[in-house]
Scaffold this active site. Sequence first.
Site, PDB file in Angstrom:
ATOM      1  N   SER A  84       0.831  -1.198   0.000  1.00  0.00           N
ATOM      2  CA  SER A  84       0.000   0.000   0.000  1.00  0.00           C
ATOM      3  C   SER A  84       0.874   1.259   0.000  1.00  0.00           C
ATOM      4  O   SER A  84       1.757   1.412  -0.838  1.00  0.00           O
ATOM      5  CB  SER A  84      -0.950  -0.037   1.206  1.00  0.00           C
ATOM      6  OG  SER A  84      -1.953   0.940   1.102  1.00  0.00           O
ATOM      7  N   ASP A 227      -9.201  -6.535  -4.692  1.00  0.00           N
ATOM      8  CA  ASP A 227      -8.993  -5.355  -3.853  1.00  0.00           C
ATOM      9  C   ASP A 227     -10.138  -4.362  -4.073  1.00  0.00           C
ATOM     10  O   ASP A 227     -10.369  -3.912  -5.192  1.00  0.00           O
ATOM     11  CB  ASP A 227      -7.654  -4.708  -4.206  1.00  0.00           C
ATOM     12  CG  ASP A 227      -7.215  -3.668  -3.194  1.00  0.00           C
ATOM     13  OD1 ASP A 227      -8.069  -3.174  -2.441  1.00  0.00           O
ATOM     14  OD2 ASP A 227      -6.007  -3.357  -3.158  1.00  0.00           O
ATOM     15  N   HIS A 255      -7.206  -6.056  -0.203  1.00  0.00           N
ATOM     16  CA  HIS A 255      -6.070  -5.137  -0.078  1.00  0.00           C
ATOM     17  C   HIS A 255      -5.053  -5.653   0.923  1.00  0.00           C
ATOM     18  O   HIS A 255      -3.851  -5.423   0.764  1.00  0.00           O
ATOM     19  CB  HIS A 255      -6.559  -3.747   0.326  1.00  0.00           C
ATOM     20  CG  HIS A 255      -5.526  -2.680   0.165  1.00  0.00           C
ATOM     21  ND1 HIS A 255      -4.943  -2.367  -1.050  1.00  0.00           N
ATOM     22  CD2 HIS A 255      -4.936  -1.850   1.067  1.00  0.00           C
ATOM     23  CE1 HIS A 255      -4.061  -1.402  -0.899  1.00  0.00           C
ATOM     24  NE2 HIS A 255      -4.031  -1.069   0.379  1.00  0.00           N
TER      25      HIS A 255
END
Length: 616
Positions: A84, A227, A255
């Site tokens: 991320s 995701d 995610h």
Amino acid sequence: MEVGGGGKHFVLVHGLCHGAWCWYKVATALESAGHRVTALDLAAAGAHPARLHEVRSFEDYSRPLLDAVAAAPDGDRLVLVGHSHGGLSLALAMERFPHKVAAAVFVAAALPCVGKHMGVTTEEFMRRTASKGLLMDCQVVPINDGADTGPGSEAAGGKKGVAIVMGPRFMEEKYYQESPAEDLTLAKMLVRPGNQFLDDPVMKDEALLTAANYGSVKKVFVVAKADESSTEEMQRWMVEMSPGTEVEEIAGADHAVMNSKATELCEVLGRIASRCDRGDWWLIFFKSRTNQRTTTHADRTATGAGGSVSVLVLSLRRINERKKRRRRHHQLLLELLLFSSPSCVDFLDRSPGHQTMSSSGTTTMEDQSDRGPPQHHFVQVHGVCHSAWCWYRVTTLLTSAGHRVTALDMARRGRGVLRGLQPAAPGRRCPRCRPGSKRSSSDTASAARASRWPWRGTMTESPSPCSSPPPCPPPASPWRSSWKRTHCSSCSTIIATTYTTTVCICQFSKETGPDFYMDCTYSASSNHEYPVETLLLGPEYLAKRLYQLSPPEDLTLAKAMVRPSRAFQDDGMLKRNNVLTADRYGVVRRVCVVAEDDASWSAEFQRRMASWSPGT
């Protein structure tokens, strides 16, 4: 947190609001395969002691990663893995130390490109999500310096940007929707506010990333196809911006790839490690592009990954087998808890709603009209050096059974200290500090210092109280627990005492010698006026005394999250014999759960403690 030895050296970097703890499954599997693993806490994240307002720049935030890469030996070529928002920290390290990075793996991560500023990926993500309302119950809150949070502080320079606070609904529906329930519970206990540093000069510098440094490092992007936060479309847009980036896909991954598809992610990392070892990166990259990855999972394990991936798969299968056995143990524990629930809590179930409380104090109401029999409210209290996170599996089981669960962080423990923001509500105040009371200018200055020390104080800087110094030592830092007394929020006057007492710890300490604690460390403060001793459980002690029969991933999690703690053995409350009374403590139903194979508190000692309280 560093584990393992030999093999490739993986450096794992978490995403926004998370910490090294989120890698506990992947780190365990990689270490089992013989690799070295370093899972980092970036500044003011995870268990890092810094406060959010103390991190002034994105470079300061990424400093733990930069220092780790700089300290690596020249021959130790690292495999950096970022998740991320952690991808931006990876890019900064790649630009600074390209000769020390064998490959960089971006796991559903921000992937900047040469010729554009790093913040373009975050800006694009916010543009795509804000208009669709995908952030749901996430909050954007100002970051204020603890020295001044009153009116006018922003104009005086107290404001230090904004932070993102992840909401529980967002995590459940957009972040962890495909992950095991216990991982969602763990995340709700441990996430901290995060700063995206959108206005940082590093994020705006279009000449920061160069083709000679950042562009020369091999890059692999792992697409999380399920995701709901950073969508597959967004992920492929970033890949198109960086030509030459290899792409791996993981179907069914949300995610939080390291939780929802830990096995598949470890296989990808194993293949990357074997490519680096053989030195035929670009040949394999070309073949993988032309074959469009049509090989099956079994084919990849047999031909594409080498022995490293085979060991990874074997270790993960063993972990899955242990999980099946652990489910049976959890079911037995759940039945025991339900059987031993005292009838005196029935009054809690007479309310029309059902509350589920997290360790952060968040409360939601659920309709219980169709839930059948009334449920109970379980309050969970952790042990020394731990916090609410250690209950994440049991909390998940109880909550799934419809019960109310409150997993507490004791004073100066867990996320209550580490969140990085000032308390949402003011604390209790003594009469002199309440609104409307008259105080001198010197008292006001003392109050300003006192408002800082519970969050960022040191052993050499203690507050000036309204009347007299506190009889207990001031807390050293966010890594040290404070005494369990309630002080005025503006000064240090004691207005309440909430100690507990026991003779068990003292008796246990008498029966065990110093060698029992192995590599545990005791630290004493440098303040001779208020001496404080803290205990930190060592990794060997954790592995052989506390977690010797636990899943290896839980040991990894504990190594990342344990913090120094005080046992209060010299506290006056523990020495008094009249604290526990027969008409109060003695009338409460007590159940002692004996851990038969406990290598710390033996089963014999546990039964002896139970015998000291007849009727238990």
